[in-house]
Each structure stands twice: as structure tokens, then as C-alpha cells.
Design a protein around this motif. Structure first.
Motif, mmCIF file in Angstrom:
data_model
loop_
_atom_site.group_PDB
_atom_site.id
_atom_site.type_symbol
_atom_site.label_atom_id
_atom_site.label_comp_id
_atom_site.label_asym_id
_atom_site.label_seq_id
_atom_site.Cartn_x
_atom_site.Cartn_y
_atom_site.Cartn_z
ATOM 1 N N ALA A 146 -63.743 53.571 51.489
ATOM 2 C CA ALA A 146 -63.929 53.254 50.075
ATOM 3 C C ALA A 146 -64.664 51.920 50.000
ATOM 4 N N ARG A 147 -65.742 51.903 49.249
ATOM 5 C CA ARG A 147 -66.546 50.685 49.103
ATOM 6 C C ARG A 147 -66.515 50.263 47.638
ATOM 7 N N ILE A 148 -65.922 49.127 47.371
ATOM 8 C CA ILE A 148 -65.878 48.566 46.020
ATOM 9 C C ILE A 148 -67.161 47.768 45.832
ATOM 10 N N ILE A 149 -67.987 48.178 44.887
ATOM 11 C CA ILE A 149 -69.274 47.516 44.682
ATOM 12 C C ILE A 149 -69.139 46.371 43.682
ATOM 13 N N ASP A 150 -68.770 46.685 42.462
ATOM 14 C CA ASP A 150 -68.643 45.686 41.420
ATOM 15 C C ASP A 150 -67.797 46.224 40.284
ATOM 16 N N TYR A 151 -67.458 45.356 39.362
ATOM 17 C CA TYR A 151 -66.725 45.784 38.177
ATOM 18 C C TYR A 151 -66.981 44.795 37.041
ATOM 19 N N GLY A 152 -66.750 45.261 35.839
ATOM 20 C CA GLY A 152 -66.941 44.424 34.659
ATOM 21 C C GLY A 152 -65.847 44.692 33.648
ATOM 22 N N THR A 153 -65.647 43.744 32.754
ATOM 23 C CA THR A 153 -64.642 43.886 31.714
ATOM 24 C C THR A 153 -65.233 43.514 30.361
ATOM 25 N N LEU A 154 -64.667 44.083 29.331
ATOM 26 C CA LEU A 154 -64.978 43.711 27.952
ATOM 27 C C LEU A 154 -63.636 43.518 27.260
ATOM 28 N N ARG A 155 -63.402 42.301 26.731
ATOM 29 C CA ARG A 155 -62.089 41.972 26.186
ATOM 30 C C ARG A 155 -62.201 41.357 24.800
ATOM 31 N N VAL A 156 -61.175 41.597 24.005
ATOM 32 C CA VAL A 156 -61.009 40.964 22.697
ATOM 33 C C VAL A 156 -59.817 40.021 22.841
ATOM 34 N N ARG A 157 -59.968 38.816 22.309
ATOM 35 C CA ARG A 157 -58.924 37.806 22.449
ATOM 36 C C ARG A 157 -58.459 37.353 21.070
ATOM 37 N N GLY A 158 -57.161 37.150 20.939
ATOM 38 C CA GLY A 158 -56.592 36.592 19.721
ATOM 39 C C GLY A 158 -55.598 35.513 20.088
ATOM 40 N N GLY A 159 -55.672 34.378 19.416
ATOM 41 C CA GLY A 159 -54.772 33.280 19.751
ATOM 42 C C GLY A 159 -54.505 32.387 18.565
ATOM 43 N N ASP B 12 -68.742 44.119 46.626
ATOM 44 C CA ASP B 12 -69.348 44.842 47.740
ATOM 45 C C ASP B 12 -68.502 44.770 49.014
ATOM 46 N N LYS B 13 -67.320 45.337 48.956
ATOM 47 C CA LYS B 13 -66.392 45.330 50.082
ATOM 48 C C LYS B 13 -66.041 46.756 50.461
ATOM 49 N N ALA B 14 -66.167 47.089 51.745
ATOM 50 C CA ALA B 14 -65.830 48.423 52.246
ATOM 51 C C ALA B 14 -64.536 48.349 53.051
ATOM 52 N N LEU B 15 -63.632 49.285 52.795
ATOM 53 C CA LEU B 15 -62.373 49.412 53.519
ATOM 54 C C LEU B 15 -62.290 50.830 54.065
ATOM 55 N N SER B 16 -61.829 50.984 55.299
ATOM 56 C CA SER B 16 -61.742 52.327 55.864
ATOM 57 C C SER B 16 -60.456 52.498 56.659
ATOM 58 N N ALA B 17 -60.063 53.759 56.811
ATOM 59 C CA ALA B 17 -58.874 54.112 57.578
ATOM 60 C C ALA B 17 -59.139 55.446 58.268
ATOM 61 N N THR B 18 -58.491 55.666 59.409
ATOM 62 C CA THR B 18 -58.650 56.922 60.152
ATOM 63 C C THR B 18 -57.294 57.602 60.295
ATOM 64 N N ASN B 19 -57.335 58.921 60.510
ATOM 65 C CA ASN B 19 -56.108 59.662 60.779
ATOM 66 C C ASN B 19 -56.410 60.773 61.773
ATOM 67 N N ARG C 192 -67.419 50.259 39.950
ATOM 68 C CA ARG C 192 -68.141 51.230 40.776
ATOM 69 C C ARG C 192 -67.526 51.246 42.165
ATOM 70 N N LEU C 193 -67.279 52.462 42.661
ATOM 71 C CA LEU C 193 -66.645 52.650 43.961
ATOM 72 C C LEU C 193 -67.315 53.838 44.643
ATOM 73 N N ASP C 194 -67.709 53.669 45.889
ATOM 74 C CA ASP C 194 -68.217 54.771 46.708
ATOM 75 C C ASP C 194 -67.091 55.215 47.631
ATOM 76 N N LEU C 195 -66.801 56.518 47.650
ATOM 77 C CA LEU C 195 -65.728 57.062 48.458
ATOM 78 C C LEU C 195 -66.317 58.116 49.389
ATOM 79 N N ASN C 196 -66.118 57.935 50.690
ATOM 80 C CA ASN C 196 -66.630 58.889 51.697
ATOM 81 C C ASN C 196 -65.479 59.379 52.558
ATOM 82 N N ARG C 197 -65.438 60.701 52.766
ATOM 83 C CA ARG C 197 -64.423 61.308 53.639
ATOM 84 C C ARG C 197 -65.125 62.131 54.713
#
Length: 175
Positions: A138-151, A108-115, A169-174
Motif C-alpha cells: 500500500a502506497r500512501i501518496i497524499d491527502y487533503g482536508t476541507l474544514r469549517v471552524r467555529g469558535g 508518498d510512503k509505501a508499506l508492504s507485507a508478505t504471507n 490517494r492510495l495505491d494498493l497492489n496484491r
């Protein structure tokens, strides 16, 4: 001091003289089974807005526009706290270890820039100048991964490789 009696003779002949009983040495660590955990940390998410300037400049390339200047939005980095958890299962066959793991991370982090955009607009009669400002968030809300491991288990050490997918999930506003 006192002396205690020794009862070695009470164990019987089969044990003392050798028997079919085998006492095995302890095995190495096992890497199989379910596991679950969580984490808390800091990250530095970054978003690069610089590629948006060319799309914005293309809008201004119309016939009546005689000059234009579009300042790029740039890129933004910022420190953010995040937390999440993971759950997985691994199965071991001799030294080979194969598993699957799922993770979830909340940021849940929002980053913004102006021009700014400025230039001249030349209709048939006189020249007009213009200035406009824009913001992109741009606001990064959350993310998830699904992985297969071999060792490969080598005692207390297990080198491994993973393959997987990530969804966020990302919210993008212009403006």
C-alpha cells in the motif's frame, strides 16, 4: 542642563477643559482575515493487512483442498517524512468566529507485507502439497482536508471546533 519651554497653553481651551473627543482603549485581538502557512514533519503511517487472510482462506475452501494454512499478512508501521500547506479565511462577529480551511499533505510512503499459504490438494488419484507466497503493498501518496471552524474569541484564547472531510490517494497492489 537646559530647560525647554512648555506649550500646554497653546492647545486651546476645548481640549484642556474637556471636549467631545473620546480616546478609546485598544481593543482585543481580532481573529478574522485570510491566513496561509506550511508544515514539515514526521509521521508514523500504519496499515493493517490482517483482515485479508480470511478472504484468502475462503478461496482455499474448495472441495478438493483437504488442508490449508494461511499465515496473516499482519500490520506494518513505518516513519515517514511529509510536508504540506494550508490556507483559510475566518470572519469574526463580536466573540463568534467562523472560518473555512483547506490543507494538502504530501507523504508518498509505501508499506508492504508478505504471507504464505501451504496445504494439501487431493484429486481423485493422489495427494499433492502446495506452497504459495503473496505480497501486498500500500502506497500512501497524499491527502487533503476541507474544514469549517467555529469558535468563540476570549481575548488571546479561542476555543473552537471543526467539522470537515478528508480525501486521500492510495495505491494498493496484491501479488
Amino acid at each position: 542642563g537646559t530647560a525647554l519651554e512648555a506649550h500646554a497653553a497653546d492647545l486651546g481651551d476645548s481640549f484642556l477643559r474637556g471636549s467631545n473627543t473620546v480616546i478609546a482603549a485598544p481593543g482585543g485581538p481580532r481573529w478574522d482575515g485570510f491566513y496561509i502557512g506550511g508544515h514539515v514533519g514526521m509521521s508514523v503511517p500504519g496499515i493493517d493487512f490482517t483482515n485479508n487472510t480470511s478472504a484468502l482462506a475462503a478461496v482455499l475452501d474448495g472441495t478438493p483442498i483437504t488442508s490449508r494454512t494461511a499465515t496473516p499478512l499482519g500490520s506494518v508501521d513505518s516513519t515517514s517524512k511529509h510536508f504540506g500547506g494550508f490556507v483559510g479565511y475566518q470572519q469574526q462577529w463580536d466573540g463568534a468566529v467562523i472560518g473555512v480551511e483547506g490543507t494538502y499533505n504530501w507523504m508518498d510512503k509505501a508499506l508492504s507485507a508478505t504471507n504464505g499459504i501451504s496445504g494439501s490438494f487431493a484429486p481423485a488419484i493422489n495427494v499433492l502439497t502446495y506452497t504459495a507466497a503473496g505480497t501486498e503493498t500500500a502506497r500512501i501518496i497524499d491527502y487533503g482536508t476541507l474544514r469549517v471552524r467555529g469558535g468563540w474569541a476570549a481575548g488571546m484564547f479561542m476555543p473552537y471546533a471543526t467539522f470537515g472531510i478528508a480525501v486521500g490517494r492510495l495505491d494498493l497492489n496484491r501479488n
